[in-house]
Design a protein around this motif. Structure first.
Motif, PDB file in Angstrom:
ATOM      1  N   VAL A  12      86.187  45.521  49.517  1.00  0.00           N
ATOM      2  CA  VAL A  12      85.764  44.776  50.701  1.00  0.00           C
ATOM      3  C   VAL A  12      85.420  43.344  50.303  1.00  0.00           C
ATOM      4  N   GLN A  13      85.614  42.414  51.217  1.00  0.00           N
ATOM      5  CA  GLN A  13      85.245  41.026  50.943  1.00  0.00           C
ATOM      6  C   GLN A  13      83.737  40.839  51.092  1.00  0.00           C
ATOM      7  N   ALA A  14      83.218  39.859  50.412  1.00  0.00           N
ATOM      8  CA  ALA A  14      81.798  39.533  50.529  1.00  0.00           C
ATOM      9  C   ALA A  14      81.452  39.322  52.001  1.00  0.00           C
ATOM     10  N   GLY A  15      80.321  39.874  52.401  1.00  0.00           N
ATOM     11  CA  GLY A  15      79.899  39.803  53.790  1.00  0.00           C
ATOM     12  C   GLY A  15      80.329  40.994  54.617  1.00  0.00           C
ATOM     13  N   GLY A  16      81.188  41.817  54.052  1.00  0.00           N
ATOM     14  CA  GLY A  16      81.679  42.980  54.779  1.00  0.00           C
ATOM     15  C   GLY A  16      80.734  44.162  54.706  1.00  0.00           C
ATOM     16  N   SER A  17      81.187  45.288  55.267  1.00  0.00           N
ATOM     17  CA  SER A  17      80.363  46.496  55.345  1.00  0.00           C
ATOM     18  C   SER A  17      81.159  47.715  54.897  1.00  0.00           C
ATOM     19  N   LEU A  18      80.434  48.685  54.397  1.00  0.00           N
ATOM     20  CA  LEU A  18      80.988  49.995  54.073  1.00  0.00           C
ATOM     21  C   LEU A  18      79.937  51.042  54.389  1.00  0.00           C
ATOM     22  N   ARG A  19      80.405  52.242  54.697  1.00  0.00           N
ATOM     23  CA  ARG A  19      79.495  53.367  54.901  1.00  0.00           C
ATOM     24  C   ARG A  19      79.879  54.477  53.933  1.00  0.00           C
ATOM     25  N   LEU A  20      78.977  54.790  53.043  1.00  0.00           N
ATOM     26  CA  LEU A  20      79.206  55.853  52.077  1.00  0.00           C
ATOM     27  C   LEU A  20      78.654  57.167  52.619  1.00  0.00           C
ATOM     28  N   SER A  21      79.316  58.256  52.255  1.00  0.00           N
ATOM     29  CA  SER A  21      78.864  59.590  52.625  1.00  0.00           C
ATOM     30  C   SER A  21      78.750  60.445  51.368  1.00  0.00           C
ATOM     31  N   CYS A  22      77.833  61.383  51.401  1.00  0.00           N
ATOM     32  CA  CYS A  22      77.663  62.305  50.284  1.00  0.00           C
ATOM     33  C   CYS A  22      77.434  63.703  50.844  1.00  0.00           C
ATOM     34  N   GLY A  65      66.985  45.254  53.458  1.00  0.00           N
ATOM     35  CA  GLY A  65      67.432  44.488  54.617  1.00  0.00           C
ATOM     36  C   GLY A  65      68.938  44.524  54.823  1.00  0.00           C
ATOM     37  N   ARG A  66      69.678  45.027  53.838  1.00  0.00           N
ATOM     38  CA  ARG A  66      71.139  45.091  53.937  1.00  0.00           C
ATOM     39  C   ARG A  66      71.655  46.529  53.939  1.00  0.00           C
ATOM     40  N   PHE A  67      71.006  47.416  53.232  1.00  0.00           N
ATOM     41  CA  PHE A  67      71.427  48.814  53.119  1.00  0.00           C
ATOM     42  C   PHE A  67      70.486  49.708  53.915  1.00  0.00           C
ATOM     43  N   THR A  68      71.043  50.790  54.453  1.00  0.00           N
ATOM     44  CA  THR A  68      70.248  51.778  55.181  1.00  0.00           C
ATOM     45  C   THR A  68      70.670  53.174  54.750  1.00  0.00           C
ATOM     46  N   ILE A  69      69.715  53.957  54.294  1.00  0.00           N
ATOM     47  CA  ILE A  69      69.982  55.342  53.911  1.00  0.00           C
ATOM     48  C   ILE A  69      69.580  56.250  55.073  1.00  0.00           C
ATOM     49  N   SER A  70      70.364  57.281  55.296  1.00  0.00           N
ATOM     50  CA  SER A  70      70.043  58.265  56.320  1.00  0.00           C
ATOM     51  C   SER A  70      70.605  59.609  55.881  1.00  0.00           C
ATOM     52  N   TYR A  79      73.958  59.491  53.912  1.00  0.00           N
ATOM     53  CA  TYR A  79      74.774  58.310  54.177  1.00  0.00           C
ATOM     54  C   TYR A  79      74.112  57.067  53.598  1.00  0.00           C
ATOM     55  N   LEU A  80      74.933  56.082  53.303  1.00  0.00           N
ATOM     56  CA  LEU A  80      74.423  54.765  52.918  1.00  0.00           C
ATOM     57  C   LEU A  80      75.253  53.721  53.657  1.00  0.00           C
ATOM     58  N   GLN A  81      74.643  53.096  54.648  1.00  0.00           N
ATOM     59  CA  GLN A  81      75.290  52.005  55.366  1.00  0.00           C
ATOM     60  C   GLN A  81      75.005  50.723  54.610  1.00  0.00           C
ATOM     61  N   MET A  82      76.049  50.043  54.215  1.00  0.00           N
ATOM     62  CA  MET A  82      75.912  48.828  53.421  1.00  0.00           C
ATOM     63  C   MET A  82      76.503  47.652  54.190  1.00  0.00           C
ATOM     64  N   ASN A  83      75.664  46.708  54.519  1.00  0.00           N
ATOM     65  CA  ASN A  83      76.083  45.513  55.248  1.00  0.00           C
ATOM     66  C   ASN A  83      75.876  44.276  54.388  1.00  0.00           C
ATOM     67  N   SER A  84      76.496  43.198  54.793  1.00  0.00           N
ATOM     68  CA  SER A  84      76.356  41.919  54.076  1.00  0.00           C
ATOM     69  C   SER A  84      76.559  42.098  52.579  1.00  0.00           C
ATOM     70  N   LEU A  85      77.619  42.772  52.229  1.00  0.00           N
ATOM     71  CA  LEU A  85      77.866  43.090  50.826  1.00  0.00           C
ATOM     72  C   LEU A  85      78.098  41.837  50.000  1.00  0.00           C
ATOM     73  N   LYS A  86      77.653  41.908  48.752  1.00  0.00           N
ATOM     74  CA  LYS A  86      77.764  40.801  47.814  1.00  0.00           C
ATOM     75  C   LYS A  86      78.563  41.262  46.581  1.00  0.00           C
ATOM     76  N   PRO A  87      79.173  40.327  45.875  1.00  0.00           N
ATOM     77  CA  PRO A  87      79.904  40.734  44.655  1.00  0.00           C
ATOM     78  C   PRO A  87      79.033  41.517  43.669  1.00  0.00           C
ATOM     79  N   SER A 113      84.716  41.633  46.692  1.00  0.00           N
ATOM     80  CA  SER A 113      85.367  40.418  46.203  1.00  0.00           C
ATOM     81  C   SER A 113      84.704  39.190  46.813  1.00  0.00           C
ATOM     82  N   SER A 114      84.710  38.121  46.048  1.00  0.00           N
ATOM     83  CA  SER A 114      84.074  36.887  46.523  1.00  0.00           C
ATOM     84  C   SER A 114      85.056  36.015  47.288  1.00  0.00           C
TER      85      SER A 114
END
Length: 114
Positions: A12-22, A65-70, A79-87, A113-114
């Motif tokens: 994902v590009q910097a500033g993007g989001s991903l949602r991880l599941s476990c 402030g960027r990640f949220t676990i639920s 789950y881990l919602q990850m927003n405003s991702l950084k390199p 990626s930056s």
């Protein structure tokens, strides 16, 4: 027996989001906190987020402030919602109980990626 299967990573590009599941089997959510951990290249594994049995959450300062676990106790999924991702978030992400059990899953690679 404990089985942890992480998914949702990717590039994902910097500033993007991903949602991880476990998907966590063999761990009782009502008696175990759960956490998301990550390990960057050449670095030690670190805890980034955790959720206790009451639903209370804590985050590493670097992701606050960027990640949220639920969690979904019925689906036995964390789950881990990850927003405003950084390199610097680039790492293999793992879930486990908190404190962690000896068994770990294969993790899911997150590359920003930056």
């Amino acid at each position: 027996q404990v089985q942890l299967v992480e998914s949702g990573g990717g590039l994902v590009q910097a500033g993007g989001s991903l949602r991880l599941s476990c998907a966590a089997s063999g761990i009782t959510f009502s008696t175990n906190g759960m956490g998301w951990y990550r390990q960057g290249s050449g670095k030690e594994r670190e805890l980034v987020a955790r959720i206790n049995t009451f639903g209370g959450t804590n985050y590493a300062d670097s992701v606050k402030g960027r990640f949220t676990i639920s969690r979904d106790s019925v689906k036995k999924t964390v789950y881990l919602q990850m927003n405003s991702l950084k390199p610097e978030d680039t790492a293999v992400y793992y879930c486990n109980a908190f404190p962690p059990l000896m068994t770990w899953g294969q993790g899911t690679q997150v590359t920003v990626s930056s």
